[in-house]
Enzyme design. Sequence first.
Site, PDB file in Angstrom:
ATOM      1  N   SER A   7       0.765  -1.355   0.161  1.00 34.26           N
ATOM      2  CA  SER A   7      -0.113   0.073   0.026  1.00 34.26           C
ATOM      3  C   SER A   7       0.912   1.325  -0.004  1.00 34.26           C
ATOM      4  O   SER A   7       1.969   1.142   0.291  1.00 34.26           O
ATOM      5  CB  SER A   7      -0.933  -0.078   1.180  1.00 34.26           C
ATOM      6  OG  SER A   7      -1.665  -1.191   1.265  1.00 34.26           O
TER       7      SER A   7
HETATM    8  N1  SAH Z   1      -1.006  -4.505   4.118  1.00 33.45           N
HETATM    9  C1  SAH Z   1       0.019  -4.614   2.730  1.00 33.45           C
HETATM   10  C2  SAH Z   1      -0.996  -4.658   1.679  1.00 33.45           C
HETATM   11  C3  SAH Z   1      -1.008  -6.088   1.097  1.00 33.45           C
HETATM   12  S1  SAH Z   1      -2.065  -5.936  -0.347  1.00 33.45           S
HETATM   13  C4  SAH Z   1       1.105  -3.576   2.980  1.00 33.45           C
HETATM   14  O1  SAH Z   1       1.305  -3.200   3.887  1.00 33.45           O
HETATM   15  O2  SAH Z   1       1.474  -3.140   1.901  1.00 33.45           O
HETATM   16  C5  SAH Z   1      -3.514  -7.077  -0.025  1.00 33.45           C
HETATM   17  C6  SAH Z   1      -3.162  -8.356   0.684  1.00 33.45           C
HETATM   18  O3  SAH Z   1      -4.493  -8.997   1.007  1.00 33.45           O
HETATM   19  C7  SAH Z   1      -2.589  -9.291  -0.395  1.00 33.45           C
HETATM   20  O4  SAH Z   1      -1.434  -9.792  -0.148  1.00 33.45           O
HETATM   21  C8  SAH Z   1      -3.618 -10.402  -0.461  1.00 33.45           C
HETATM   22  O5  SAH Z   1      -3.134 -11.816  -0.594  1.00 33.45           O
HETATM   23  C9  SAH Z   1      -4.481 -10.347   0.917  1.00 33.45           C
HETATM   24  N2  SAH Z   1      -5.511 -10.844   1.037  1.00 33.45           N
HETATM   25  C10 SAH Z   1      -6.711 -10.954   0.247  1.00 33.45           C
HETATM   26  N3  SAH Z   1      -7.745 -11.281   0.632  1.00 33.45           N
HETATM   27  C11 SAH Z   1      -7.273 -12.007   1.842  1.00 33.45           C
HETATM   28  C12 SAH Z   1      -7.916 -12.643   2.813  1.00 33.45           C
HETATM   29  N4  SAH Z   1      -9.275 -12.941   2.590  1.00 33.45           N
HETATM   30  N5  SAH Z   1      -7.339 -13.226   3.742  1.00 33.45           N
HETATM   31  C13 SAH Z   1      -6.045 -12.607   3.971  1.00 33.45           C
HETATM   32  N6  SAH Z   1      -5.291 -12.063   3.180  1.00 33.45           N
HETATM   33  C14 SAH Z   1      -6.152 -11.541   2.162  1.00 33.45           C
END
Ligand code: SAH
Length: 200
Positions: A51
């Site tokens: 993000s």
């Molecule tokens: N928090 C991260 C952003 C990750 S992007 C940062 O600091 O940059 C969003 C993430 O959510 C992805 O890795 C994706 O695999 C995860 N995701 C999507 N659906 C999910 C679910 N049901 N349970 C756990 N993770 C999930």
Amino acid sequence: MVDRLRDQGIRDEKVLEAMGRVPRERFVDEGLGYSAFDDTPLPIGYQQTISQPFVVARMIEILRAGRELGKTLEVGAGCGYQAAVLAQLASEVYAVERIRPLLEKAKENLRPLRLPNLRLKYADGMLGLAEVAPFDTIIVAAAAREVPVELKQQLAPGGRLLLPLGVAEQRLVLIERNGNLFKESRYDGVRFVPLLGGVE
Ligand code: SAH
């Protein structure tokens, strides 16, 4: 980066401090390191993105308004960046991720930071984390079509849940629990990868 976040309107000094303490370049693939402090989402593999700093700061600022984060659940740990920021501010953080190699990467990225109050779990975060619930704070880093019921149910009294809601058009929605009443407030438009069910 902190000065830019301040210019962009982040006012919570504690959030700014926490953002300043977490080295974002550690979470971004080598070769992209040069842009780790640019304010854009960057790829982390498996079609997921880290993000952008402004969105991380803004979400935590909304959740913190007038209170401590307390026991916190992050759904979608990705490479672990936001989890590291949360761990600076919350008493305990549980970060769940559904793609195993990403979780492994997050573990590797986070190990040198030694954050004893942060735990990573391989799980479908749409279901929350029943064995650890209830949570004072739940933050979702992927866009949901609708609010997952389990997440609402796992909020402690007075707890807050913040998630991007929508498909093509997404908006941050804050849900505050008061007994069995859930108050919704809408915030900024955002762009997140989708929240998916199950694990990979
Ligand atoms: N928090 C991260 C952003 C990750 S992007 C940062 O600091 O940059 C969003 C993430 O959510 C992805 O890795 C994706 O695999 C995860 N995701 C999507 N659906 C999910 C679910 N049901 N349970 C756990 N993770 C999930």
